[in-house]
Design a protein around this motif. Structure first.
Motif, PDB file in Angstrom:
ATOM      1  N   THR A 162      -5.946   0.499  -7.039  1.00 41.86           N
ATOM      2  CA  THR A 162      -6.710  -0.418  -6.189  1.00 41.86           C
ATOM      3  C   THR A 162      -5.885  -1.589  -5.682  1.00 41.86           C
ATOM      4  O   THR A 162      -4.945  -2.040  -6.349  1.00 41.86           O
ATOM      5  CB  THR A 162      -7.931  -0.970  -6.956  1.00 41.86           C
ATOM      6  N   PHE A 163      -6.245  -2.064  -4.499  1.00 38.13           N
ATOM      7  CA  PHE A 163      -5.786  -3.372  -4.025  1.00 38.13           C
ATOM      8  C   PHE A 163      -6.701  -4.407  -4.663  1.00 38.13           C
ATOM      9  O   PHE A 163      -7.892  -4.150  -4.838  1.00 38.13           O
ATOM     10  CB  PHE A 163      -5.880  -3.450  -2.502  1.00 38.13           C
ATOM     11  N   ASP A 164      -6.151  -5.566  -5.010  1.00 39.43           N
ATOM     12  CA  ASP A 164      -6.866  -6.691  -5.636  1.00 39.43           C
ATOM     13  C   ASP A 164      -6.949  -6.520  -7.150  1.00 39.43           C
ATOM     14  O   ASP A 164      -7.655  -5.647  -7.657  1.00 39.43           O
ATOM     15  CB  ASP A 164      -8.284  -6.888  -5.084  1.00 39.43           C
ATOM     16  N   ASP A 165      -6.235  -7.365  -7.839  1.00 40.78           N
ATOM     17  CA  ASP A 165      -6.242  -7.370  -9.298  1.00 40.78           C
ATOM     18  C   ASP A 165      -7.229  -8.430  -9.793  1.00 40.78           C
ATOM     19  O   ASP A 165      -7.508  -9.402  -9.096  1.00 40.78           O
ATOM     20  CB  ASP A 165      -4.839  -7.678  -9.820  1.00 40.78           C
ATOM     21  N   PHE A 166      -7.782  -8.230 -10.998  1.00 37.32           N
ATOM     22  CA  PHE A 166      -8.726  -9.171 -11.599  1.00 37.32           C
ATOM     23  C   PHE A 166      -8.388  -9.341 -13.068  1.00 37.32           C
ATOM     24  O   PHE A 166      -7.661  -8.542 -13.650  1.00 37.32           O
ATOM     25  CB  PHE A 166     -10.168  -8.651 -11.544  1.00 37.32           C
ATOM     26  N   GLU A 167      -9.004 -10.339 -13.672  1.00 40.76           N
ATOM     27  CA  GLU A 167      -8.842 -10.506 -15.115  1.00 40.76           C
ATOM     28  C   GLU A 167      -9.385  -9.294 -15.865  1.00 40.76           C
ATOM     29  O   GLU A 167      -8.821  -8.850 -16.847  1.00 40.76           O
ATOM     30  CB  GLU A 167      -9.553 -11.782 -15.575  1.00 40.76           C
ATOM     31  N   TRP A 168     -10.515  -8.732 -15.378  1.00 40.93           N
ATOM     32  CA  TRP A 168     -11.139  -7.628 -16.095  1.00 40.93           C
ATOM     33  C   TRP A 168     -10.453  -6.294 -15.835  1.00 40.93           C
ATOM     34  O   TRP A 168     -10.731  -5.301 -16.498  1.00 40.93           O
ATOM     35  CB  TRP A 168     -12.624  -7.507 -15.748  1.00 40.93           C
ATOM     36  N   ALA A 169      -9.537  -6.239 -14.848  1.00 43.45           N
ATOM     37  CA  ALA A 169      -8.883  -4.967 -14.516  1.00 43.45           C
ATOM     38  C   ALA A 169      -8.053  -4.438 -15.677  1.00 43.45           C
ATOM     39  O   ALA A 169      -7.913  -3.232 -15.862  1.00 43.45           O
ATOM     40  CB  ALA A 169      -8.012  -5.126 -13.278  1.00 43.45           C
ATOM     41  N   SER A 189       0.842  -1.203   0.000  1.00 46.35           N
ATOM     42  CA  SER A 189       0.000   0.000   0.000  1.00 46.35           C
ATOM     43  C   SER A 189       0.875   1.249   0.000  1.00 46.35           C
ATOM     44  O   SER A 189       0.587   2.228  -0.695  1.00 46.35           O
ATOM     45  CB  SER A 189      -0.919   0.007   1.226  1.00 46.35           C
ATOM     46  N   PHE A 190       1.950   1.216   0.787  1.00 46.32           N
ATOM     47  CA  PHE A 190       2.912   2.318   0.783  1.00 46.32           C
ATOM     48  C   PHE A 190       3.425   2.572  -0.633  1.00 46.32           C
ATOM     49  O   PHE A 190       3.455   3.715  -1.114  1.00 46.32           O
ATOM     50  CB  PHE A 190       4.074   1.989   1.725  1.00 46.32           C
ATOM     51  N   ALA A 191       3.840   1.513  -1.306  1.00 43.18           N
ATOM     52  CA  ALA A 191       4.410   1.658  -2.640  1.00 43.18           C
ATOM     53  C   ALA A 191       3.385   2.178  -3.642  1.00 43.18           C
ATOM     54  O   ALA A 191       3.714   2.978  -4.530  1.00 43.18           O
ATOM     55  CB  ALA A 191       4.975   0.316  -3.108  1.00 43.18           C
ATOM     56  N   ILE A 235       2.623  -4.879  -7.894  1.00 42.03           N
ATOM     57  CA  ILE A 235       1.808  -3.808  -8.455  1.00 42.03           C
ATOM     58  C   ILE A 235       1.834  -3.907  -9.974  1.00 42.03           C
ATOM     59  O   ILE A 235       2.909  -3.893 -10.588  1.00 42.03           O
ATOM     60  CB  ILE A 235       2.320  -2.421  -8.013  1.00 42.03           C
ATOM     61  N   GLU A 236       0.662  -4.010 -10.561  1.00 42.32           N
ATOM     62  CA  GLU A 236       0.534  -4.001 -12.017  1.00 42.32           C
ATOM     63  C   GLU A 236       0.248  -2.555 -12.444  1.00 42.32           C
ATOM     64  O   GLU A 236      -0.838  -2.040 -12.236  1.00 42.32           O
ATOM     65  CB  GLU A 236      -0.598  -4.925 -12.455  1.00 42.32           C
ATOM     66  N   HIS A 237       1.259  -1.906 -13.018  1.00 41.70           N
ATOM     67  CA  HIS A 237       1.104  -0.515 -13.451  1.00 41.70           C
ATOM     68  C   HIS A 237       0.419  -0.474 -14.814  1.00 41.70           C
ATOM     69  O   HIS A 237       0.957  -0.978 -15.800  1.00 41.70           O
ATOM     70  CB  HIS A 237       2.471   0.172 -13.520  1.00 41.70           C
ATOM     71  N   ARG A 238      -0.763   0.158 -14.840  1.00 41.68           N
ATOM     72  CA  ARG A 238      -1.510   0.267 -16.090  1.00 41.68           C
ATOM     73  C   ARG A 238      -1.840   1.744 -16.347  1.00 41.68           C
ATOM     74  O   ARG A 238      -0.964   2.587 -16.167  1.00 41.68           O
ATOM     75  CB  ARG A 238      -2.743  -0.631 -16.023  1.00 41.68           C
ATOM     76  N   GLU A 239      -3.053   2.039 -16.736  1.00 46.39           N
ATOM     77  CA  GLU A 239      -3.358   3.397 -17.191  1.00 46.39           C
ATOM     78  C   GLU A 239      -4.083   4.259 -16.165  1.00 46.39           C
ATOM     79  O   GLU A 239      -4.017   5.483 -16.216  1.00 46.39           O
ATOM     80  CB  GLU A 239      -4.208   3.326 -18.463  1.00 46.39           C
ATOM     81  N   SER A 272      -8.232   2.773  -3.607  1.00 49.43           N
ATOM     82  CA  SER A 272      -9.311   1.901  -3.137  1.00 49.43           C
ATOM     83  C   SER A 272      -8.691   0.630  -2.571  1.00 49.43           C
ATOM     84  O   SER A 272      -7.897  -0.028  -3.239  1.00 49.43           O
ATOM     85  CB  SER A 272     -10.258   1.551  -4.289  1.00 49.43           C
ATOM     86  N   ALA A 273      -9.084   0.278  -1.348  1.00 45.23           N
ATOM     87  CA  ALA A 273      -8.397  -0.792  -0.630  1.00 45.23           C
ATOM     88  C   ALA A 273      -8.937  -2.188  -0.888  1.00 45.23           C
ATOM     89  O   ALA A 273      -8.451  -3.145  -0.292  1.00 45.23           O
ATOM     90  CB  ALA A 273      -8.393  -0.500   0.869  1.00 45.23           C
ATOM     91  N   ASN A 274      -9.969  -2.345  -1.738  1.00 48.36           N
ATOM     92  CA  ASN A 274     -10.312  -3.696  -2.190  1.00 48.36           C
ATOM     93  C   ASN A 274     -11.143  -3.637  -3.469  1.00 48.36           C
ATOM     94  O   ASN A 274     -11.589  -2.568  -3.900  1.00 48.36           O
ATOM     95  CB  ASN A 274     -10.996  -4.520  -1.083  1.00 48.36           C
ATOM     96  N   ASN A 275     -11.344  -4.784  -4.079  1.00 49.61           N
ATOM     97  CA  ASN A 275     -11.966  -4.817  -5.408  1.00 49.61           C
ATOM     98  C   ASN A 275     -13.435  -4.418  -5.408  1.00 49.61           C
ATOM     99  O   ASN A 275     -13.912  -3.757  -6.334  1.00 49.61           O
ATOM    100  CB  ASN A 275     -11.791  -6.196  -6.044  1.00 49.61           C
ATOM    101  N   ALA A 276     -14.182  -4.795  -4.383  1.00 43.61           N
ATOM    102  CA  ALA A 276     -15.599  -4.445  -4.339  1.00 43.61           C
ATOM    103  C   ALA A 276     -15.785  -2.937  -4.269  1.00 43.61           C
ATOM    104  O   ALA A 276     -16.625  -2.360  -4.980  1.00 43.61           O
ATOM    105  CB  ALA A 276     -16.276  -5.121  -3.137  1.00 43.61           C
TER     106      ALA A 276
END
Length: 348
Positions: free
Chosen positions: A275-282, A168-170, A327-331, A247-251
């Motif tokens: 966000t915390f929690d990665d998904f296929e749709w993320a 979360s820090f990072a 961490i998955e860095h995206r857009e 955001s600290a979780n996917n929901a």
């Protein structure tokens, strides 16, 4: 002292060896790995008491089961964790019984009681807030081995989770590096270790960069879609709204996306979102979400491994383990290095 006229029982062997009846059964029937030192103590007790099994009992192994008590079984996160538990349990010859706790301590206690009534040999638990008062006594009364998964506790027991605070820090530090100074946070359900650890990581990142913390920017969103939706609306009503949200979780992230769509704000042009929690749709939505990818499947599998270790040796030292996340860095954060992975975040 055992009556010499009475045939020795498993309970007599267990008492002499200082182990559980289950462990003695595993040694006698060869149904489970038992640590060499423990196995030797059991064999010495068997020889000393001249124990002889009344009949072969290996067929009983087909009915063995462990229980899993967890909230939100339909959540993709917990789905992956459940798959990890089931896969490892099946490999070890156990069936899996699953109960949904709905993040309610009373329902959790009932769920665990139900699992124990079905004679599960051990329990894996993603504990609710307040589990120590409602659920722990039942586990201890039945002397049932258990492991905590995902959510940690000060209770002395085996447990496995993710590196929440450092990641979360990072993640927040990355937002700061991209120029954000007013960063909001959608915090999860109060009383959970995951919530407090992620808040701590958020606060540490601000402090590290010399940014004063504004408590109005940390909104309790209850770990739900509706909570995330309401939380974003609350943040946007601030006199000086945030330019980025963690955001600290996917929901809660789903709720945040709905709220931002309703307001017409663009991600990341108008507001960055991580966000915390990665998904296929993320990575499929536009813009793709920058997210923390937790090792859900590995976490579930490791919980089972810790249970097997505890069943094999009830006196083994208790373990608390943290698995690294990436961490998955995206857009959605405004970062241009879309798709890159930063595993170093786990140890930062």
């Amino acid at each position: 002292m055992t009556d010499p006229r009475r045939r020795a029982r498993l309970a007599d062997v267990a008492g002499l060896a200082g182990v559980s009846i289950t462990t003695v059964s595993h040694v006698v029937n060869g149904t489970r790995y038992v640590a060499p030192a423990t196995r030797e103590r059991v064999r010495e007790a068997l020889a000393s008491l001249d124990y002889a099994p009344p009949a072969p009992v290996t067929a009983k192994s087909s009915g063995r089961a462990i229980g899993l008590a967890i909230t939100g079984a339909s959540n993709p996160y917990f789905g992956d964790l459940i798959a990890g538990v089931e896969s490892e349990a099946s490999r070890a010859g156990f069936a899996l019984l699953l109960c949904d706790t709905h993040d309610d301590s009373a329902l959790e206690a009932n769920a665990v009681t139900t699992l124990l009534s079905h004679n599960v040999e051990a329990v894996i638990l993603a504990p609710t807030a307040g589990w120590e008062a409602a659920t722990l006594p039942a586990l201890r009364k039945h002397q049932t081995p258990f492991v905590l998964v995902d959510r940690m506790s000060d209770v002395r027991c085996d447990q496995v989770g993710t590196e929440n605070e450092s990641v979360s820090f990072a993640l927040v530090d990355h937002l700061i590096e991209t120029g954000h100074r007013r960063i909001g946070m959608l915090a999860g359900l109060a009383g959970l270790s995951t919530t407090s650890e992620r808040i701590n990581g958020y606060a540490r990142a601000l402090e590290h960069s010399g940014i004063p913390r504004d408590d109005r920017l940390v909104v309790s969103a209850q770990s739900t879609v509706d909570g995330g939706r309401a939380g974003v609306r609350s943040l946007l009503r601030q006199p000086v709204p945030p330019t980025a949200i963690f955001s600290a979780n996917n929901a809660m992230t789903i709720g945040a996306l709905l709220a931002l769509k309703e307001t017409g704000l663009r991600i990341p042009a108008d507001l960055a979102l991580v966000t915390f929690d990665d998904f296929e749709w993320a990575s499929a939505i536009s813009p793709a979400l920058t997210a923390v990818a937790q090792p859900f499947h590995a976490m579930g599998a490791r919980a089972v491994q810790l249970l097997l270790r505890r069943l094999a040796d009830p006196f083994a030292p208790r373990r608390t383990e943290r698995l690294p996340a990436e961490i998955e860095h995206r857009e959605s954060c405004g970062c241009r290095s879309a798709g890159s992975t930063h595993p170093e975040a786990a140890t930062r």
